[in-house]
Design a protein around this motif. Structure first.
Motif, mmCIF file in Angstrom:
data_model
loop_
_atom_site.group_PDB
_atom_site.id
_atom_site.type_symbol
_atom_site.label_atom_id
_atom_site.label_comp_id
_atom_site.label_asym_id
_atom_site.label_seq_id
_atom_site.Cartn_x
_atom_site.Cartn_y
_atom_site.Cartn_z
ATOM 1 N N GLN A 222 0.455 3.018 -5.530
ATOM 2 C CA GLN A 222 -0.689 2.801 -4.654
ATOM 3 C C GLN A 222 -1.086 4.076 -3.929
ATOM 4 O O GLN A 222 -2.265 4.363 -3.738
ATOM 5 C CB GLN A 222 -0.377 1.706 -3.621
ATOM 6 C CG GLN A 222 -0.516 0.316 -4.171
ATOM 7 C CD GLN A 222 -1.874 0.088 -4.777
ATOM 8 O OE1 GLN A 222 -2.890 0.265 -4.125
ATOM 9 N NE2 GLN A 222 -1.903 -0.293 -6.036
ATOM 10 N N ASN B 217 0.800 -1.225 0.000
ATOM 11 C CA ASN B 217 0.000 0.000 0.000
ATOM 12 C C ASN B 217 0.826 1.266 0.000
ATOM 13 O O ASN B 217 0.339 2.329 -0.377
ATOM 14 C CB ASN B 217 -0.940 0.013 1.206
ATOM 15 C CG ASN B 217 -2.041 -0.995 1.048
ATOM 16 O OD1 ASN B 217 -2.342 -1.403 -0.057
ATOM 17 N ND2 ASN B 217 -2.624 -1.418 2.163
ATOM 18 N N TYR C 99 -4.539 6.158 -3.956
ATOM 19 C CA TYR C 99 -5.254 6.506 -2.719
ATOM 20 C C TYR C 99 -5.647 7.982 -2.719
ATOM 21 O O TYR C 99 -6.788 8.333 -2.409
ATOM 22 C CB TYR C 99 -4.374 6.183 -1.509
ATOM 23 C CG TYR C 99 -4.941 6.619 -0.185
ATOM 24 C CD1 TYR C 99 -4.426 7.729 0.484
ATOM 25 C CD2 TYR C 99 -5.991 5.925 0.394
ATOM 26 C CE1 TYR C 99 -4.946 8.130 1.699
ATOM 27 C CE2 TYR C 99 -6.513 6.322 1.612
ATOM 28 C CZ TYR C 99 -5.985 7.422 2.254
ATOM 29 O OH TYR C 99 -6.498 7.817 3.451
#
Lengths: 116, 195
Positions: free
Chosen positions: A105, A100, A109
């Motif tokens: 990533q 993450n 987000y």
């Protein structure tokens, strides 16, 4: 069981399990195209380790041999599950974090967050 | 007289249980170090990885030595319960020699790694490796110190009830260290070269 027999049996068993694990791995390392796949080899090594754990707990530490050490065994089982949680949960969480926190990533987000 | 013996036995069993509880907390600490190692074993930061750094034949020797020392420690408890002072001292001395050999081999491993520039500060992998294996080594060192003290006390006072308890506690500690080592050689070394 006679204690000398207990210790001696434990020694022989632990020795055999150790040698098996080492031979399998050393064979795998020295002959590149080996019969065992990597995951299978690792699984076997872990199983051998568990068996040796049980052997040493029983033959050396006498866990399960006396009726009085019932609570000792109970405590160990409890600790064992605690260890499973600590190790497996750490690996799981850190694996997810590792994924993450990659730039791709994180950008994803931020994008997701901005669309309210 | 019987009540006194029973009281001694009950006291011993409580002592052993309490010490066992401590060993379980120590096991949990090692679990944390194992978890850190599992997470960091591939973080080599451009430095060497596991297959470049481990000396498996040396580790096999260390394993056999430690296993043998666990055996001699166990036998020492057996003979202590039978009042055989000389045999106990011989077995504990053997345990100490084997334990010291293990430590010497491990320190030589560490020394050669550091000499090559692969210190604990080199990478996350090496930090977690030295932390895990080094902590085990520190426990072994503490055990060796304990052994020396036991041998001195045995030479001065011989075998009494309290000495038998102390020897039993030591052997519990030493067996525990061999059990942790099972997982170190399996998960760190054997898995390390197989991944």
């Amino acid at each position: 069981m006679n204690r000398v027999v207990s210790y001696s049996a434990g020694l022989v068993l632990a020795f055999a399990l150790t040698l098996t694990a080492f031979s399998l791995v050393l064979a795998h390392v020295h002959h590149a195209p080996s019969a065992l796949s990597s995951p299978a080899l690792i699984a076997i090594v872990l199983v051998l380790a568990m068996v040796q754990l049980a052997a040493q707990l029983y033959f050396f530490l006498h866990l399960g041999q006396d009726k009085e050490s019932r609570w000792n065994t109970t405590l160990f089982v409890f600790t064992f599950f605690g260890i499973l949680v600590v190790v497996l949960a750490s690996v799981w969480i850190m694996g997810h974090l590792n994924y993450n926190m990659t730039p791709a990533q994180m950008n994803q987000y931020f994008q997701d967050q901005s669309t309210f | 007289m019987i009540a006194a013996a029973e009281h001694e036995a009950e006291k011993a069993s409580k002592t052993y249980f309490l010490f066992w509880t401590y060993l379980m907390t120590d096991l949990l600490m090692f679990a944390g170090l194992f978890a850190a190692f599992a997470v960091l074993r591939r973080s080599t930061f451009g430095g060497p990885g596991e297959s470049e750094v481990y000396n498996l034949p040396l580790v096999l020797a260390e394993t056999i030595i430690l296993l043998a020392s666990s055996y001699t420690a166990g036998l020492a408890v057996y003979f202590a319960n039978r009042g055989r002072l000389k045999v106990v001292m011989g077995l504990l001395y053997a345990t100490a020699v084997l334990g010291a050999s293990f430590l010497a081999l491990e320190l030589s491993e560490f020394a050669s790694l550091i000499r090559e520039g692969n210190a604990p500060t080199r990478s996350g992998f090496l930090s977690s490796y030295f932390s895990l294996v080094g902590t085990h080594g520190l426990h072994i060192t503490a055990g060796l110190l304990w052994l020396v003290i036991l041998l001195v006390f045995l030479a001065k006072r011989g075998l009494r009830g309290s000495m038998i308890r102390k020897i039993t506690l030591f052997s519990m500690f030493w067996h525990f260290l061999d059990i942790v080592w099972i997982f170190i050689f399996s998960i760190v070394y054997l898995m390390g070269v197989s991944l």
